[in-house]
Design an enzyme around this catalytic site. Sequence first.
Site, PDB file in Angstrom:
ATOM      1  N   GLU A 118     -21.792  63.731  19.559  1.00 26.25           N
ATOM      2  CA  GLU A 118     -21.249  63.455  20.896  1.00 26.25           C
ATOM      3  C   GLU A 118     -21.057  64.723  21.710  1.00 26.25           C
ATOM      4  O   GLU A 118     -21.307  64.748  22.919  1.00 26.25           O
ATOM      5  CB  GLU A 118     -19.926  62.692  20.777  1.00 26.25           C
ATOM      6  CG  GLU A 118     -20.045  61.310  20.202  1.00 26.25           C
ATOM      7  CD  GLU A 118     -20.756  60.338  21.130  1.00 26.25           C
ATOM      8  OE1 GLU A 118     -21.120  59.248  20.676  1.00 26.25           O
ATOM      9  OE2 GLU A 118     -20.974  60.669  22.315  1.00 26.25           O
ATOM     10  N   ASP A 260     -30.932  54.849  16.371  1.00 26.27           N
ATOM     11  CA  ASP A 260     -31.685  54.689  17.610  1.00 26.27           C
ATOM     12  C   ASP A 260     -32.262  55.966  18.201  1.00 26.27           C
ATOM     13  O   ASP A 260     -33.462  56.080  18.457  1.00 26.27           O
ATOM     14  CB  ASP A 260     -30.837  53.963  18.652  1.00 26.27           C
ATOM     15  CG  ASP A 260     -29.475  54.624  18.873  1.00 26.27           C
ATOM     16  OD1 ASP A 260     -29.089  55.519  18.089  1.00 26.27           O
ATOM     17  OD2 ASP A 260     -28.785  54.239  19.832  1.00 26.27           O
ATOM     18  N   GLU A 353     -21.373  44.225  21.626  1.00 26.38           N
ATOM     19  CA  GLU A 353     -21.858  45.229  20.685  1.00 26.38           C
ATOM     20  C   GLU A 353     -22.782  44.627  19.635  1.00 26.38           C
ATOM     21  O   GLU A 353     -23.710  45.290  19.176  1.00 26.38           O
ATOM     22  CB  GLU A 353     -20.678  45.929  20.003  1.00 26.38           C
ATOM     23  CG  GLU A 353     -19.851  46.809  20.931  1.00 26.38           C
ATOM     24  CD  GLU A 353     -20.586  48.078  21.351  1.00 26.38           C
ATOM     25  OE1 GLU A 353     -20.209  49.154  20.865  1.00 26.38           O
ATOM     26  OE2 GLU A 353     -21.536  47.980  22.144  1.00 26.38           O
ATOM     27  N   GLU A 374     -27.585  51.298  28.046  1.00 27.65           N
ATOM     28  CA  GLU A 374     -28.950  51.172  27.534  1.00 27.65           C
ATOM     29  C   GLU A 374     -29.772  50.105  28.257  1.00 27.65           C
ATOM     30  O   GLU A 374     -30.985  50.266  28.454  1.00 27.65           O
ATOM     31  CB  GLU A 374     -28.917  50.889  26.030  1.00 27.65           C
ATOM     32  CG  GLU A 374     -28.529  52.068  25.177  1.00 27.65           C
ATOM     33  CD  GLU A 374     -27.040  52.364  25.200  1.00 27.65           C
ATOM     34  OE1 GLU A 374     -26.653  53.478  24.810  1.00 27.65           O
ATOM     35  OE2 GLU A 374     -26.253  51.466  25.602  1.00 27.65           O
ATOM     36  N   THR A 458     -30.601  61.670  25.669  1.00 31.31           N
ATOM     37  CA  THR A 458     -30.023  60.372  25.331  1.00 31.31           C
ATOM     38  C   THR A 458     -28.750  60.102  26.104  1.00 31.31           C
ATOM     39  O   THR A 458     -28.272  58.974  26.128  1.00 31.31           O
ATOM     40  CB  THR A 458     -29.769  60.268  23.818  1.00 31.31           C
ATOM     41  OG1 THR A 458     -29.560  58.911  23.464  1.00 31.31           O
ATOM     42  CG2 THR A 458     -28.552  61.104  23.409  1.00 31.31           C
TER      43      THR A 458
END
Length: 602
Positions: A118, A260, A353, A374, A458
């Site tokens: 993160e 991912d 989720e 996303e 990302t």
Amino acid sequence: VAMGTSRIPLLLLSTFLALSLGEDAEPISRLERVALREEVRALFHHGYDSYMTHAFPADVLLPLSCAGKDGWGSFSMTLIDTLDTLALLGNATEFEARVRWVVEHVSFDVDQTVSLFETTIRALGGLLSAHLLALDPQLGLMRAGYHARGGLLPLAVDLASRLLPALNTSSGIPFGSINLRHGVAPDEAVVTCTAAAGTLSLEFGTLSRLTGDGRYEAAALRAASAIWSHRSRHNLLGAHIDLRTGAWTQADAGVGRGIDSFYEYMLKAHMLLGGDEYLAMFHDSYAATAMHLRRGPWYVDTHVVSAQVTWPLFNSLQSFWPGMQSLIGDMEPAVETLRAFHTLWLYLGVHPEGFNLASGKVQPGQEGYPLRPEHAESLFYVHRATGGDEWLRAGEQVMRALQALVVPCGVASLSDVVARTQEDVMESFFLSETLKYLFLLFDPDDAVYTHGKYVFTTEAHPLPLALGVHNASLVHMPSFGALVEKVPSSHHRPSALATTAEEQTTPSHTQAQPTAHSRTGPPPAAAGTAASRQSPAGDAVSRQSPAGDSASSAGDSSSRQSRAGDAGVSAPRPPSRVEWLAGLALSRGAAAGGSRCRRSTG
């Protein structure tokens, strides 16, 4: 659509089939697009102004409490993560003012244990992207001037240098968290997720290109190659791995949570940085998803070794997938999957989720919607690739759903998408990613953003593709501009470190339930203070596999041969279109975008 013994409910299939006529969506005029863009701008400024008024300089906004909360390092994470959104929305005055505030006030010399993943994608990526935008003379964002070796760059170098020891492991697979002042704690957890190990290359590679210090880029490539060396004979990766033993502690292979952005960064690292290693890893892993994970328009989780379905779940982090597919021109499955995903959005109002495709119900423990980006990301990319108005209409539906979550002090998440119960948090990625992609989806002008000029990280931080072309010699890789005529493969034996997945796997019969904001599994263990913050040992951080002289290179680890111990078992042959798509389409200069391995803010 068969999934082992389960099937997708007829309700979803019938809705999907109805939506498949989306090519006939009502045309949308330029005037209407501009109006929708301005609605997104207003939504952004409501969220941003609420953060600055009620939360700043804390990390995130609590929109129901009208307060702020730390939890991502206590260095104003939302502001750092949002700087380039200010630039792309054309707010040069605020961008310049906040860049200068960050330069003057932010310090990473703090006794805080942070997520490697993160902190890299939000803070390091935010600093680098804002720095590069500030340097661009064509944009004219910094009226008072800005120095290429100053500004935000020294902060980025300092932060990356504090993160780098997390990558200094014997296996090459990094620790998931690190204390910014004291380094890796002696009792730090040794389990990390695949996405965390494979989602460093854009940010660390960019820093190496800007500074000439190749340690960052080399360490990131070593981490990605190390995790790839533990793939199964099916070229599948699990979600969580023990970095000491190489055993999969969560052996579910998928395209969503925990994995991912590995796929995303193998593709985008090749686009930005060049070289065959990343392209080979992307090619083989992408082909494996088509063969083992795809069920009609949906993707399921399978066991990394047997390739048998373990979880027939849609999870919200899968939603980036159609956008990534559009970057290589694999449009037929991209469009089919995006329509299916948007069907689910319309069915529930937003994406939870997790949604169980077998039962047709929201997965217990995965009911929340933390304002994730996303789905908007994929709408943006597929629209740019096709020009279809259906994606603009879908984007409008997404925006209306977000507008319904507006509260006086910001935009609230949902803890339960069915009950519509609100949650008191507005994560930084809502401003950094979700609204950025919606704004760019509707924007017909591209006054600041130029499609094809950037690759998005990302976290939706734009990095100029020219960075890789002009600086490739720093790490002795071919530039992105070189046409790749075929996907490389290795004929060497796999690394001695890469024992078979059958030997590495820890039984995984239950899927870890994420918190509402989780990209990873469990949060890192509390860090002690005894560990030193030394840098990795120079030459030891190379593109070699970490198994010493017996180990193969990163290129070797991307072999499509069967794994050690699997003699006589051939890897499945990928779909024929993948070889030329993954090799040729990349070198046309498409732009790129977004991933998740998020952990809780708790």
